[in-house]
Design a protein around this motif. Structure first.
Motif, PDB file in Angstrom:
ATOM      1  N   ILE B  24       0.833  -1.209   0.000  1.00 29.31           N
ATOM      2  CA  ILE B  24       0.000   0.000   0.000  1.00 29.31           C
ATOM      3  C   ILE B  24       0.867   1.257   0.000  1.00 29.31           C
ATOM      4  CG2 ILE B  24      -1.692   1.295   1.358  1.00 29.31           C
ATOM      5  CD1 ILE B  24      -2.893  -1.391   2.165  1.00 29.31           C
ATOM      6  N   VAL B  25       1.958   1.241   0.793  1.00 30.12           N
ATOM      7  CA  VAL B  25       2.833   2.416   0.845  1.00 30.12           C
ATOM      8  C   VAL B  25       3.415   2.705  -0.534  1.00 30.12           C
ATOM      9  CG1 VAL B  25       5.082   3.202   1.690  1.00 30.12           C
ATOM     10  CG2 VAL B  25       3.385   2.318   3.285  1.00 30.12           C
ATOM     11  N   ASN B  26       3.872   1.653  -1.228  1.00 25.02           N
ATOM     12  CA  ASN B  26       4.434   1.866  -2.559  1.00 25.02           C
ATOM     13  C   ASN B  26       3.393   2.414  -3.522  1.00 25.02           C
ATOM     14  OD1 ASN B  26       7.318   1.082  -3.167  1.00 25.02           O
ATOM     15  ND2 ASN B  26       6.654  -0.548  -1.792  1.00 25.02           N
ATOM     16  N   PHE B  27       2.166   1.870  -3.433  1.00 24.03           N
ATOM     17  CA  PHE B  27       1.137   2.357  -4.331  1.00 24.03           C
ATOM     18  C   PHE B  27       0.807   3.826  -4.048  1.00 24.03           C
ATOM     19  CE2 PHE B  27      -3.322   3.241  -5.118  1.00 24.03           C
ATOM     20  CZ  PHE B  27      -3.309   3.155  -6.492  1.00 24.03           C
ATOM     21  N   MET B  28       0.661   4.152  -2.766  1.00 25.77           N
ATOM     22  CA  MET B  28       0.355   5.540  -2.388  1.00 25.77           C
ATOM     23  C   MET B  28       1.474   6.473  -2.842  1.00 25.77           C
ATOM     24  SD  MET B  28      -2.495   5.691  -0.525  1.00 25.77           S
ATOM     25  CE  MET B  28      -3.607   4.640   0.343  1.00 25.77           C
ATOM     26  N   ALA B  29       2.721   6.038  -2.634  1.00 24.23           N
ATOM     27  CA  ALA B  29       3.856   6.878  -3.014  1.00 24.23           C
ATOM     28  C   ALA B  29       3.859   7.108  -4.521  1.00 24.23           C
ATOM     29  CB  ALA B  29       5.159   6.224  -2.563  1.00 24.23           C
ATOM     30  N   MET B  30       3.515   6.047  -5.277  1.00 22.10           N
ATOM     31  CA  MET B  30       3.465   6.198  -6.734  1.00 22.10           C
ATOM     32  C   MET B  30       2.412   7.236  -7.128  1.00 22.10           C
ATOM     33  SD  MET B  30       1.753   3.780  -9.447  1.00 22.10           S
ATOM     34  CE  MET B  30       0.310   4.795  -9.287  1.00 22.10           C
ATOM     35  N   ALA B  32       1.246   9.585  -5.243  1.00 24.44           N
ATOM     36  CA  ALA B  32       1.670  10.895  -4.744  1.00 24.44           C
ATOM     37  C   ALA B  32       2.691  11.523  -5.684  1.00 24.44           C
ATOM     38  CB  ALA B  32       2.253  10.751  -3.343  1.00 24.44           C
ATOM     39  N   THR B  33       3.583  10.701  -6.259  1.00 22.99           N
ATOM     40  CA  THR B  33       4.565  11.237  -7.207  1.00 22.99           C
ATOM     41  C   THR B  33       3.861  11.951  -8.353  1.00 22.99           C
ATOM     42  OG1 THR B  33       5.677   9.148  -6.795  1.00 22.99           O
ATOM     43  CG2 THR B  33       6.717  10.618  -8.341  1.00 22.99           C
ATOM     44  N   VAL B  34       2.809  11.309  -8.861  1.00 16.88           N
ATOM     45  CA  VAL B  34       2.074  11.897  -9.983  1.00 16.88           C
ATOM     46  C   VAL B  34       1.480  13.243  -9.565  1.00 16.88           C
ATOM     47  CG1 VAL B  34       0.094  11.594 -11.514  1.00 16.88           C
ATOM     48  CG2 VAL B  34       1.567   9.661 -11.004  1.00 16.88           C
ATOM     49  N   ILE B  36       2.275  15.272  -6.995  1.00 21.80           N
ATOM     50  CA  ILE B  36       3.271  16.298  -6.673  1.00 21.80           C
ATOM     51  C   ILE B  36       3.914  16.839  -7.946  1.00 21.80           C
ATOM     52  CG2 ILE B  36       5.492  16.695  -5.535  1.00 21.80           C
ATOM     53  CD1 ILE B  36       4.608  14.687  -3.417  1.00 21.80           C
TER      54      ILE B  36
END
Lengths: 304, 280
Positions: B24-30, B32-34, B36
């Motif tokens: 989940i953290v990796n998915f959220m971070a991905m 969030a990258t978009v 940001i």
């Protein structure tokens, strides 16, 4: 209604009006409501498939088998089967195997809906968005490489995008939630009292899984594997955007797309689509043949 | 069952939760990258962009003609939702109430378009649509998208209809209602929650349906997801932030409808068609 089809007072066949005879077999005005949808699916699913099948034997040049001969003699084309398998099989196996322990855990969780809601988001967003997101995230300056370097796991950035790894990661990111939710629905379909009975008799968690859950789950896992496999085998957007579409992630759907929309060879494209369908069918049949090695029967414990 | 006791059981549980959280953290971070990046002025070689701006949204709106694309998307999705309901609900009613010969075959016929991936049947389907002159047009895109959604509505609706007491329909018939009035005054009101759920699921799936739209759309019949694909495919022509701004608009469109849909359906229904768990 099925309940009201009591046998009429018996008269000879010829004297029963045809409407009544049809109604006795449950064919009446209501049954006809199914017709528009049936005709639609036949016209726009079955017919195109048959049309594509016939078209694949009418190549632009050469005899009727020319398309298939070309596919299986040109390494640029037949290697796509291997390239697709190399992605689809490991991704499916990883997703199915991880989904089992996670689903077994989540089944006992109280706020299950929160987790399933989070996991349904990657499925809903789809592969195109995941590919775009991962391009940044997995890139040499992306957060993943930066974090790994921060914690000293690696000294220089790993190459994760525009290659096999990138497509594999995207298949896990978009495929795992799908596989997991299917496994979860099969596991919650198993009557919990069967396991409780075994626990009462002193079976350990491992033994309960091995002798009760796994045999009951085998059927569902086989179907889950098939559905997940055909999804990953038809990977397209992420293989183009996040992979090396001219290199080691040149999957079979790219070959089909190029034949149809770059060379405008509808016959060759149909042949590749048929080969793609045939490989999927072959794997599905193999898995379904293997599932009979396990127990088949009701998992509901009498509820039917 | 019950609480975990031994240390190995606790370790195993911890390992599983770690894996889930890692995912989940990796998915959220991905994601969030978009988001940001779409607000960043310049982002290179640092954890966060140098500054923030909203100008990429204006440029994405102009560059990708997002106004037109959004209108096309809603036209396609609206037509698909409406037509799959009109085709699907009556067929589901017939399948739920009648046991005619060949019913199993009909159900298999409706299962196939859902199990065979769109890439496999999309190319022959697009060939046929182009031969009929519907390829590259809005109606072609709508027809292609209906192929999996009509069976989807049928298979979601059958259990809903089966749980309605057939005596209610019998009573309506006794009072002289024909099939049409029965549908309009009795069944549709009773089935409204089920129809709403099925159609919302169709809506969410159609917004994200890439393959079939991609194969059949022409330059002016692209939906948002196909336009996004072309933008990413031609990355380098436009600023990356602009593409991410479009991706954020796509995410908002999809997630908004997902949130609405989740008020009426269980999340697992997006994957599995019929509810496997006993209804309460």
């Amino acid at each position: 209604m099925t309940e009201t089809t009591a046998p009429l007072p018996h008269t000879s066949e010829e004297r029963t009006p045809w409407r009544v005879r049809l109604a006795l077999r449950d064919i009446d005005g209501v049954t006809l409501l199914v017709l528009p949808a049936v005709l639609f699916v036949i016209g726009l699913f079955v017919y195109p498939f048959l049309y594509g099948f016939v078209l694949s034997f009418k190549p632009r040049a050469g005899d009727w088998l020319a398309n298939y001969r070309k596919f299986f003699s040109d390494p640029f084309l037949y290697d796509t089967i291997y390239a697709t398998m190399r992605l689809a099989l490991p991704a499916t196996i990883i997703n199915v195997l991880i989904s089992i322990p996670v689903a077994l855990r989540v089944r006992k969780m109280h706020r299950r809906r929160l987790l399933t809601t989070i996991l349904v988001i990657p499925i809903t967003l789809g592969t195109v968005l995941i590919a775009e997101g991962l391009l940044n995230y997995l890139g040499p300056q992306g957060w993943l490489n930066r974090s790994l370097m921060l914690f000293g796991v690696i000294s220089s950035p790993l190459r994760l995008a525009h290659n096999y790894t990138g497509v594999m990661l995207s298949l896990i990111l978009s495929g795992f939630p799908f596989t997991f939710l299917l496994t979860l629905s099969y596991i919650t379909g198993i009557d919990a009292s069967l396991e409780q009975a075994a626990a009462t008799l002193g079976a350990t968690a491992r033994a309960r899984f091995r002798y009760i859950l796994l045999p009951l789950l085998a059927q569902g896992l086989a179907i889950n594997f098939c559905l997940s496999f055909v999804q990953t085998f038809s990977v397209f957007p992420s293989a183009v955007l996040l992979g090396a579409p001219a290199g080691d992630t040149r999957v079979i759907s790219i070959a089909a797309y190029q034949a149809a929309y770059e060379q405008y060879d509808a016959s060759m494209a149909a042949a590749i689509a048929m080969i793609m369908g045939f490989v999927q069918l072959a794997v599905v049949l193999l898995v379904l043949a293997g599932r009979n090695l396990f127990y088949r029967g009701a998992a509901g414990g009498g509820k039917g | 069952m019950g609480r975990d006791k031994t240390i190995s059981e606790r370790l195993w549980a911890a390992a599983i939760w770690t894996a889930v959280i890692f995912f989940i953290v990796n998915f959220m971070a991905m994601a969030a990258t978009v988001v940001i990046n779409s607000f960043g002025t310049r982002w290179f070689g640092a954890w966060l962009p140098a500054g923030y701006t909203t100008r990429w949204y204006a440029s994405a709106w102009d560059e990708f003609q997002l106004g037109d694309v959004l209108i096309t998307t809603f036209e396609v999705v609206g037509a698909v939702v409406l037509l799959s309901g009109l085709f699907g609900v009556p067929a589901a009613y017939a399948l739920a109430r009648r046991n005619f010969p060949g019913k199993q075959l009909v159900i298999l016929l409706f299962l196939l378009p859902l199990m065979i991936p769109p890439i496999t049947f999309g190319i022959p389907l697009a060939t046929v649509l182009y031969q009929l002159g519907a390829g590259g047009t809005l109606s072609g895109v709508i027809i292609a998208n209906l192929v999996p959604t009509v069976p989807f509505v049928i298979l979601v609706m059958i259990p809903f209809i089966e749980q309605i007491d057939p005596r209610i329909e019998a009573a309506a018939r006794v009072f002289g209602a024909g099939t049409g009035r029965l549908f309009l005054h009795v069944l549709v009101p009773l089935l409204a929650p089920g129809i709403l759920a099925a159609l919302l699921l169709v809506l969410v799936r159609t917004i994200a349906m890439f393959e079939l739209t991609f194969f059949t759309a022409g330059p002016d019949s692209q939906t948002l997801v196909v336009a996004l694909y072309y933008a990413v495919y031609a990355a380098g022509v436009r600023a990356g932030q602009s593409i991410d701004a479009m991706a954020v608009i796509y995410m908002i469109t999809t997630l908004l409808w997902l949130l609405i849909a989740l008020r009426f359906v269980d999340p697992t229904q997006i994957v599995t068609r019929a509810k496997q768990e006993a209804a309460r």
